[in-house]
Each structure stands twice: as structure tokens, then as C-alpha cells.
Design an enzyme around this catalytic site. Structure first.
Site, PDB file in Angstrom:
ATOM      1  N   ASP A   1       0.833  -1.204   0.000  1.00 30.90           N
ATOM      2  CA  ASP A   1       0.000   0.000   0.000  1.00 30.90           C
ATOM      3  C   ASP A   1       0.868   1.254   0.000  1.00 30.90           C
ATOM      4  OD1 ASP A   1      -2.328   1.500   0.127  1.00 30.90           O
ATOM      5  OD2 ASP A   1      -3.189   0.345   1.766  1.00 30.90           O
TER       6      ASP A   1
ATOM      7  N   ASP B   1     -10.775   1.952  -3.266  1.00 31.57           N
ATOM      8  CA  ASP B   1     -11.370   1.700  -1.945  1.00 31.57           C
ATOM      9  C   ASP B   1     -12.883   1.781  -2.018  1.00 31.57           C
ATOM     10  OD1 ASP B   1      -9.115   1.146  -0.518  1.00 31.57           O
ATOM     11  OD2 ASP B   1      -8.844   3.169   0.272  1.00 31.57           O
TER      12      ASP B   1
HETATM   13  C1  GLA Z   1      -5.769   1.835   2.094  1.00 28.02           C
HETATM   14  C2  GLA Z   1      -6.198   0.642   1.272  1.00 28.02           C
HETATM   15  C3  GLA Z   1      -7.236  -0.137   2.013  1.00 28.02           C
HETATM   16  C4  GLA Z   1      -6.681  -0.580   3.349  1.00 28.02           C
HETATM   17  C5  GLA Z   1      -6.223   0.635   4.130  1.00 28.02           C
HETATM   18  C6  GLA Z   1      -5.532   0.228   5.415  1.00 28.02           C
HETATM   19  O1  GLA Z   1      -6.733   2.803   2.170  1.00 28.02           O
HETATM   20  O2  GLA Z   1      -6.655   1.045   0.024  1.00 28.02           O
HETATM   21  O3  GLA Z   1      -7.654  -1.253   1.259  1.00 28.02           O
HETATM   22  O4  GLA Z   1      -5.622  -1.465   3.133  1.00 28.02           O
HETATM   23  O5  GLA Z   1      -5.322   1.432   3.382  1.00 28.02           O
HETATM   24  O6  GLA Z   1      -5.093   1.324   6.118  1.00 28.02           O
END
Ligand code: GLA
Length: 735
Positions: A477, A547
Site C-alpha cells: 500500500d 477503496d
Molecule cells: C488503504 C487501502 C485499504 C486498506 C487501508 C488500510 O486505504 O486502500 O484497502 O488497506 O489502506 O489502512
């Protein structure tokens, strides 16, 4: 195939359906001549190709009487401050302080194998001899410019990049270096498509007419970003999914990117892709070289659909290196939207146990397992277990493996929290400008990946844990973009190099991890789809698309993403959709997620028996359809530029033996006809196809000729009448 004619000055790059032609003119400028539908023989092209008379206010060199003037000449790779007033491909400041570049042709070379780029993504696997290197020189500044062209014949795609070398005895400062340029002539009323967005609204395809002047998209966020993807499209006013011209351009890069389109005063169009020139400079010491990222370009005379399929084939066949490419990925459950930070071993195992009973094949433990992280204000950089929360990672991994599932882990390798052991040990490892206030994003700072010791540390820590615990998958990430860019070890005159050096560091860590763990499945992510780009796909086969897991919102995001990137690379999950409140049937959430790398992101322990039964059915369907959807040809059947009341797409296997048609009713307006009709494209018109219906014996199932399905289409009578209803049809050839 590459033909070299006219005493080594005329170059014809041929793919299955396209021709790309350019010429080293008598004064050594590289003139672009043609890119479009394939022409067999271009030998006669030079006797009539368009010489333009010098126009007013377009500068000319007096010593070059045969030159038609750099400002109106279509050029392969333009210089700066030397007569071409349009956007420059290369601009450099020489040892004498002159900011002036003027590349001129010197020689060409055909090579059997494609030259790799050092530490940068690059396509591979084209046929022998399909690589052309054009050497140019700017004798005054002391630069050598090698333009690399490679042909990927079967997917109608070319790649381009440039290598700039300082031949002078003193340093030269590069100010702007594009990966490639295309000057398009003779087209009226072109439009551009770009992919706008934001967090939760990534890659919304937007189509606008070109206006005179420069229209540029890109990112100066240090990463691809949610706001634009590193790609652009040129098309005719009349181009549709199936008709008209479309030129697709993609940069294989994950940092600051630039897609510039300039419609000139003479209605020519110049397209450039490369590293964004803002916050870029590179000091080239004598003898040193700079390699640009690679760009890929395709041309389709049959609309956006073929353009996308060319790019999908190119990426699946020649860019994605992971051994998982072409293979079905495990159906996963990710605990993020189920628990956020609120979990412990018991909760994770409870979810895993349900997962194992319904056919889910991998559990991914998301954010919150490390340091002492119970919220997003702490512990980034401390990649060791939060023991009071999840115990020993190997024990947890063993328990998941004992359920017959794989085990994956979330990392955010490039980030650091001020509240972390890593920060306390190395406060100087962050990107920040000394004596200036800092910006925080999600309360975190960014590690200076331009420093090799930072990359080495991350490798040691991550590789150690992956090996010790037996991790099968990681989600990589990146939850903020760059500001306060400054790297303390670099001298003042090299600070403009930091964003690119950072990305080289990110790539270096990826490379080391995949060399050490070749079978590790890595999913890219950046607050959803903020780093969805072709550069990343060189290191990992799939990227979390957004997301926003609301299946109806995802229709637009996935349609836009599919314009450029293959379905097999798009992470898509069934969730409870925390980002929006709309109710969507479980089945529809599944049918939409199935057009991606499929998984779940909800608390499985809260599923009803009915939902579990649906999940079992969806998992079986994913197994059955995977090869067609992920490895076949993808056809958008509805307009990708707007939200349609009913959306549809179909996927057809390469051998034309199977097809999957998915139809989703976004909204149901009053008093409209309820039964949509959609074609099933890509089938063999001479074969017959059974509409598979497991509820009736195969001899009683409906059979249709391929041409009927393609030309008349299928009446989708089974599609429900409510908002968010959906249906998937599966066709199998019987002859
Ligand atoms: C990001 C990712 C999510 C999750 C969060 C965790 O926003 O896109 O899928 O992994 O971080 O903090």
C-alpha cells in the site's frame, strides 16, 4: 516487422494492422510521416509527402535551405529553443549555460533482442529483430540521444523510450526528457480521453474535444495518483467502442507522469508522455546516461474496444512478469472492511474458518498487525508483530495454512510514522526540507527511498518476515502522496532528481523481493487505485482498483480502468461497501467483482445462510468463468463515458469456444422497456453456442449461432427489474 528503406533513412515499423513511418530528412531532423492502418509498401511515400512552406513567425535556420522549418515539421523527438516552439521532448542546459537542444540523426541499428532498461519497467518477449535504435546527436550541447523503438506485432503495439548520454567534458543538466512523442497530421476534430478521478472515484473516463494549445494531464504527487492515470487516448469525434480511430498511449511508470497533447496553430497534434517536467532535473556527468521510462502506444481503426484489447494483450503478454500472470489467483478474504483496526487472532481465525467452508482460498491480514498500531497514527515502519494483538506471525500463518488456505499480509513499505521505533532510530530517513514545516498525510511521513540504505533496510525486514512466517501474498500500500521533497544526502544541484530516484528505489525493492520470492503474489495498492499503472504491473500482476467497493460505483471505475488495463489486473471484492450507503444485492456485488481478481472484504461471520449459499455459488462461477474473463477478449457493450441505466460487458475466450455476458441494471426508470438486448462479441459466426443453464439437461438448453448472438444479440429476459439487479450468461460452443 521493421523495414529500412531509402539508404537507411526511411523507417517503417509494421504490426499486424498498423504502420508507423518516419524519415531522417536531409538536414538530419527525424520527421514523423505516418501512424495508422497498415500500408504494405511505403517506398513511394517520400516523393509526395507534405512539404509545407515556411509560415510567418515560425523560425528557420538560414543555413538549412531544404529544411521546412522546425516549428511546422512533424518530428519524432523535438528539441528546445532551437526553432520548434511546441512542447519539447528534450530540453537540457549545457556546460555554457545555454538551454538549447537540437537532436539530429546520426545512425540506426536493428537489434535481435530488446534492450532492457536499468531498474525501470520494460516490455519483453517481442520477436527477434523487432527492435530499432536511432542515434541522434546534439553536437553543440554534447548530447547523444538514442531513441528505442520495439514492435509487438500481434498486439499492434509499439514501445518507445530514450537514452540520453552526456558526450561533453562537463556536466549537463536535463530539464525535460520525454519517453516518446507523436505528431499527428491531417486529422480533423480529434478528441482526447483521459482518466480523471479522486480517492474512491478513480479512472473515470472523460472525453473532450481538443482545443488549441496545450492540454496536459499528469501527476506531480510523486506517484501515479488517483487524479489521473499514466495514459491518454486520442480519437475521432465519431469513434465508438467498435468504430473509428483510437490511439492509446500508456506510460510504464509509477512516479510523476505527464501526458501532454498540443493542438497547434496549424491544427497538427503533438502527443508526449514522460516523467512530469515539474520537479524534474537530472545532472548528467560526462559519460553518464539517463534512461527514460518506456511508453507503449497502439492504434485501432475499430474503436476503443480494439484499442483496449491491444493494450490488454500487450500487458498480459509482454509486461506483467509475475508467474501468476495467466493463472487463476486464489479467491481471497481481506479483513480490512470487516474489522478495520479492531481485530485479534481470534477474530481473524473466526473469519478464516468461515472462509474455508465456503471456498475462499486465502486470508489477507490488512493494516494493524504491526508495531502497536490500533489506529492510523502510529507504527508505520515497524514491520514486526503487534504481539498482544496477533501473537506470533508464523503461528497465525500456520493456523491459516492448516485450514487449507494461503496467507497474505499488508505492508506500507514506503511510509513511516513519527511514533515508530524506525523513526526514533532514523529521523533523517524521511523526505523533508530542512528548516521548513512538514505536511502530513494520514499523520504519516514518507521514507526517502532514493537512499539505498533505506531500501536495504526495508528489504531485510520484509524478506525476513515473509520467509519466517511463510507469507504467500503481500498487499503493498501507499497511503499518501509526496510533499516536502528533499533528500539530505544529495547536493543542492541534484534535488530535482529526488522524485525519480525515489521511484527507482521503489522498483529496486520490488525487484529484490520478486527475485527472492518468485512465487510471492503481490497486489499493488495506494488508498485504493492511486498507483494503478503499467509500471507497477511489471512487478506485480494485480492492483487494488479502488477503496470504493460499492458495486454500482465500481461499474464506472472498472469500465474506465478497462480502457487501458487488463481485467486480470483489477482487484475487485464483494464488500458491505463502507464508502456509500446504497443497498446492492449480494449476487450483483459478486457479478461485478468477478470482472476482476475476485475476493471478499466483509465480516464473513455475519453472513446469513442465504448469503453463504450465494457466496459458494459465486466462487464456483468464478472458477468456471475465470479463464474467459481474465484471459479472454474484453468487450465493453455500453458507453464507458457515462453512467448507463443498464451496463453490460462480455468476455470471449481466445479460442472462441466460450463467452460470458454480464448485465447490470444500474437504475430502473419508470415506463421504459425492461428487456435489454446485448450482442455477444468475438464469437465464431459459424459455430453454435449453448446458453449454459445448469437447471436443465444440456440437450434442452438453448442453442444460438455465433452470428445471431453477435449481430442480433441476446434478449436479456432474465434480468430483474429492480435497481442493481444483474445477470451473468455463459455460452459454450457445441461444434
Ligand atoms: C488503504 C487501502 C485499504 C486498506 C487501508 C488500510 O486505504 O486502500 O484497502 O488497506 O489502506 O489502512
Amino acid at each position: 516487422m521493421i523495414d529500412i528503406l531509402s539508404d537507411g533513412r526511411l523507417f517503417h515499423l509494421k504490426t499486424r494492422h498498423t504502420s508507423y513511418v518516419f524519415f531522417a530528412n536531409p538536414v538530419g531532423r527525424l520527421e514523423h510521416i505516418y501512424y495508422g492502418k497498415r500500408i504494405e509498401d511505403v517506398a513511394s511515400i517520400l516523393c509526395r509527402h507534405g512539404r509545407q512552406y515556411p509560415a510567418s513567425f515560425c523560425p528557420m535556420r538560414q543555413d538549412e535551405s531544404s529544411d521546412q522549418g522546425p516549428d511546422i515539421l512533424p518530428q519524432e523527438y523535438s528539441g528546445f529553443n532551437s526553432g520548434d516552439m511546441r512542447i519539447a521532448a528534450v530540453a537540457a542546459t549545457g556546460p555554457d549555460g545555454a538551454c538549447w537542444t537540437d537532436p539530429r540523426f546520426v545512425s540506426h541499428r536493428l537489434t535481435d533482442t530488446k534492450r532492457p532498461l536499468n531498474g525501470l519497467p520494460h516490455a519483453f518477449g517481442n520477436a527477434k529483430g523487432e527492435n530499432l535504435e536511432i542515434t541522434c546527436r546534439d553536437a553543440f550541447t554534447g548530447l547523444e540521444i538514442i531513441l528505442l523503438y520495439s514492435v509487438f506485432e500481434e498486439c499492434d503495439t509499439l514501445t518507445r523510450s530514450a537514452i540520453i548520454t552526456n558526450l561533453s567534458p562537463a556536466p549537463i543538466q536535463l530539464n525535460r526528457v520525454m519517453s516518446g512523442q507523436l505528431d499527428v497530421m491531417g486529422k480533423q476534430e480529434l478528441e482526447m480521453v483521459d482518466f480523471q478521478g479522486s480517492w474512491c472515484r478513480e479512472r473515470t473516463a472523460e472525453r473532450v474535444p481538443l482545443r488549441h494549445g496545450l492540454q496536459a494531464t499528469g501527476s506531480t504527487r510523486g506517484a501515479t495518483g488517483h487524479v489521473n492515470t499514466a495514459a491518454t487516448v486520442l480519437c475521432e469525434k465519431t469513434t465508438t467502442e467498435t468504430q473509428g480511430e483510437a490511439f492509446g498511449f500508456v506510460l510504464e511508470y509509477s512516479g510523476n507522469h505527464y501526458e501532454g497533447i498540443e493542438l497547434t496553430q496549424f491544427d497538427m497534434v503533438r502527443v508526449q508522455l514522460g516523467i512530469h517536467p515539474d520537479f524534474f532535473s537530472w545532472k548528467l556527468e560526462p559519460g553518464a546516461s539517463f534512461e527514460t521510462p518506456e511508453m507503449a502506444m497502439t492504434y485501432s481503426a475499430e474503436g476503443f474496444g480494439l484499442m483496449s484489447r491491444n493494450l490488454h494483450d500487450f500487458m498480459r503478454g509482454h509486461l506483467i512478469r509475475s508467474p501468476w500472470n495467466g493463472k487463476r489467483r486464489p479467491i481471497l478474504i481481506n479483513n480490512w472492511e470487516a474489522t478495520f483496526f479492531d481485530f485479534n487472532t481470534q477474530k481473524i481465525l473466526d473469519i478464516a474458518r468461515v472462509a474455508a467452508t465456503i471456498g475462499i482460498e486465502m486470508l489477507v491480514l490488512d493494516d494493524g498487525w504491526f508495531g502497536h498500531r490500533d489506529d492510523d497514527r502510529t507504527s508505520l515502519g515497524d514491520w514486526f508483530e503487534f504481539r498482544s494483538k496477533i501473537g506470533d506471525m508464523k503461528e497465525l500463518a500456520d493456523s491459516i495454512h492448516a485450514l487449507g488456505m494461503k496467507f497474505g499480509l499488508w505492508f506500507e513499505p514506503e511510509m513511516i510514522s513519527e511514533d515508530s521505533e524506525l523513526y526514533r532510530a532514523h529521523p533523517d530517513w524521511v523526505l523533508c526540507v530542512p528548516n521548513r514545516p512538514r505536511c502530513y498525510g494520514r499523520t504519516q511521513l514518507i521514507l526517502d527511498f532514493s537512499r539505498p540504505e533505506v531500501v536495504q533496510h526495508l528489504y531485510d525486514v520484509m524478506a525476513g518476515l515473509i520467509a519466517r512466517a511463510g507469507i504467500d501474498y503481500i498487499k503493498w500500500d501507499m497511503n499518501r502522496n509526496m510533499s516536502d521533497i528533499f533528500s539530505s544526502p544529495l547536493p543542492a544541484d541534484q534535488q530535482g532528481e529526488v522524485p525519480h530516484r525515489y521511484i527507482l528505489g521503489v522498483y529496486a525493492l520490488h525487484e529484490r523481493l520478486i527475485q527472492t520470492f518468485p512465487n510471492l503474489l503481490i497486489e499493488g495498492c495506494s488508498g485504493g487505485g492511486g498507483r494503478f499503472d503499467a509500471g507497477m504491473l511489471y512487478y506485480l500482476p494485480q492492483i487494488w482498483c479502488s477503496d470504493n467497493t460499492n458495486a454500482i460505483d465500481r461499474l464506472r471505475i472498472q469500465a474506465g480502468t478497462s480502457m487501458i488495463y487488463p481485467v486480470a489486473s483489477m482487484g475487485a471484492h464483494i464488500s458491505t461497501q463502507h464508502t456509500t450507503a446504497r443497498f446492492i444485492p449480494f449476487e450483483t456485488r459478486g457479478n461485478v467483482a468477478m470482472a476482476g481478481t475476485f475476493g471478499y472484504e466483509l465480516d464473513l461471520t455475519k453472513l446469513t445462510e442465504e448469503e453463504k449459499a450465494t457466496a459458494i455459488r459465486l466462487n464456483a462461477a468464478y472458477h468456471r468463468y475465470h479463464d474467459v474473463i481474465s484471459e479472454g477478449d474484453y468487450y465493453r457493450l455500453t458507453d464507458a463515458f457515462r453512467d448507463n441505466p443498464v451496463e453490460a460487458w462480455c468476455c470471449t475466450s481466445k479460442d472462441q469456444s466460450q463467452a460470458v455476458l454480464t448485465v447490470v441494471r444500474r437504475t430502473h426508470f419508470g415506463n421504459v422497456l425492461n428487456t435489454p438486448i446485448f450482442p455477444v462479441l468475438g464469437l465464431d459466426p459459424k459455430r453454435h453456442y449453448r446458453l449454459v443453464n445448469d437447471a436443465v439437461p444440456s440437450e434442452k438448453q438453448q442453442v444460438f449461432p455465433g452470428d445471431l448472438l453477435a449481430n442480433m444479440g441476446l434478449w436479456c429476459q432474465e434480468l430483474g427489474h429492480n435497481d442493481c439487479d444483474s445477470i451473468v450468461y455463459f455460452f459454450e460452443a457445441i461444434d
